[in-house]
Design an enzyme around this catalytic site. Structure first.
Site, PDB file in Angstrom:
ATOM      1  N   SER A 224       0.841  -1.191   0.000  1.00 15.64           N
ATOM      2  CA  SER A 224       0.000   0.000   0.000  1.00 15.64           C
ATOM      3  C   SER A 224       0.880   1.246   0.000  1.00 15.64           C
ATOM      4  CB  SER A 224      -0.910   0.009   1.228  1.00 15.64           C
ATOM      5  OG  SER A 224      -1.840  -1.046   1.169  1.00 15.64           O
ATOM      6  N   GLY A 226      -0.498   4.401   0.162  1.00 15.29           N
ATOM      7  CA  GLY A 226      -1.358   5.500   0.582  1.00 15.29           C
ATOM      8  C   GLY A 226      -2.140   6.070  -0.581  1.00 15.29           C
ATOM      9  N   GLY A 229      -1.604   4.893  -4.325  1.00 15.68           N
ATOM     10  CA  GLY A 229      -2.025   3.625  -4.887  1.00 15.68           C
ATOM     11  C   GLY A 229      -1.342   2.425  -4.281  1.00 15.68           C
ATOM     12  N   GLY A 255      -7.078   0.211   3.386  1.00 16.65           N
ATOM     13  CA  GLY A 255      -6.254  -0.979   3.168  1.00 16.65           C
ATOM     14  C   GLY A 255      -7.040  -2.266   3.306  1.00 16.65           C
ATOM     15  N   ASP A 256      -8.034  -2.278   4.192  1.00 20.19           N
ATOM     16  CA  ASP A 256      -8.860  -3.466   4.382  1.00 20.19           C
ATOM     17  C   ASP A 256      -9.737  -3.717   3.155  1.00 20.19           C
ATOM     18  OD1 ASP A 256      -7.738  -3.368   6.921  1.00 20.19           O
ATOM     19  OD2 ASP A 256      -9.447  -2.281   7.751  1.00 20.19           O
TER      20      ASP A 256
END
Length: 330
Positions: A224, A226, A229, A255-256
């Site tokens: 990730s 942020g 992308g 992120g989940d």
């Protein structure tokens, strides 16, 4: 079905204030209360996408009762579009809480996370038996989040090996020593952010660090980045993807949602670039949703065709148009 494991589930509280200032009193303009923890958030997104998702982990105390009530409400809200099943294991300790304070003026979020309940050796042994039963019906499993006190630091490595023995592909989303040990169990995919990956590899370069994580055992690594992308490094090559524009909102849970997209792609056997595009679109659409475990469907549908997926020239792909190889799906 897709199984998500959240050993340190939480009751998530989100407060919105006009502007967050230290050493003063704030009036809260909006409050959200949701069942939380990485795996629970990912499962709710999967259900909204029409997938059958089962959540497991530990739950206990009055906070745990509230979490399960809210989870039941979320399961009912999915209707015919998908399925969300509660397979959490009760323990004596009380489920933790997390508090996110959203600064409406600046768009920033401040997070407060409790540590979690103490899990006894007997409860951990009982969970492993429970998990083995759930694996018999799983097509993929995600091992997510922090470990509560009392659970061995190598817990996710143990669970990953059990899944591999059952022929179920594993996605690992954790940090620190649990991530380091989990890599050695050879999960199909790991999804750290740049800070979590640097903590294990010692490198702040996402590409180098992802390649190092693969040398340590991960078959593929989705990093990730942020708002910029995500980077995906696989046996077939490396790709980077970003949304077409930056979106303002609450990034908690983004992120989940990416995990949900990656899991769906693993189960479907999608080509790596398409899997990556879906994960990035879901992550971005979560930023504009009110709370973790949700995404804005119109934003997702708008963004998905416009996600820019590019090959990393310093890691050229092989067979980029071919679906990725995966373990036996059941």
């Amino acid at each position: 079905m897709i199984l998500t494991v959240t050993l340190n589930a939480a009751l998530d509280l989100t407060y919105r204030v006009d502007r967050l200032r230290p050493d003063t009193t704030h009036r809260v303009s909006e409050v959200w209360e949701r069942p939380g923890g990485k795996g629970l958030n990912a499962a709710r997104v999967l259900a909204a996408l029409g997938r059958k998702a089962v959540v497991t982990g530990f739950v206990g105390g009055r906070t745990g009762e509230t979490l399960r009530d809210l989870l039941a409400e979320a399961a009912g809200a999915t209707g015919a579009s998908g399925g969300l099943t509660d397979a959490l294991l009760p323990i004596a300790g009380s489920t933790r809480r997390t508090v996110a304070v959203v600064d409406a003026a600046g768009g920033d979020t401040t997070q407060f996370n409790e540590r979690g309940p103490h899990v006894t050796p007997a409860e951990w042994a009982r969970f492993q038996e429970h998990y083995a039963e759930l694996l018999t019906e799983a097509r993929a499993v995600a091992l997510c989040g922090s470990l509560p006190p009392g659970v061995p630091v190598g817990a996710y490595a143990t669970l990953a090996r059990a899944a591999r023995a059952a022929g179920v592909p594993v996605l690992l989303d954790t940090s620190g020593e649990p991530l380091r040990r989990g890599l050695a169990a050879r999960p199909e995919l790991v999804k750290p952010n740049t800070e979590e990956l640097a903590g294990v590899t010692g490198s702040n370069d996402p590409l180098w660090a992802a390649q190092d994580a693969r040398r340590r055992g991960a078959q593929a690594v989705a990093v990730s980045l942020g708002a910029s992308g995500m980077l995906l490094v696989t046996p077939d090559g490396a790709w980077e993807a970003a949304p077409p524009r930056r979106l303002a909102g609450n990034p908690t849970g983004a992120g989940d949602s990416a995990v949900a997209g990656l899991l769906a792609g693993l189960v479907d056997g999608e080509p790596w670039p398409r899997l990556l595009a879906r994960a990035v679109a879901l992550s971005a659409a979560t930023v504009v949703a009110p709370a973790a475990g949700e995404f804005d469907r119109p934003t997702y549908d708008e963004l998905l065709p416009h996600i820019d997926v590019g090959v990393r020239d310093d890691h050229p792909p092989q067979g980029a148009d071919q679906p990725h190889a995966s373990r036996q799906h059941r």
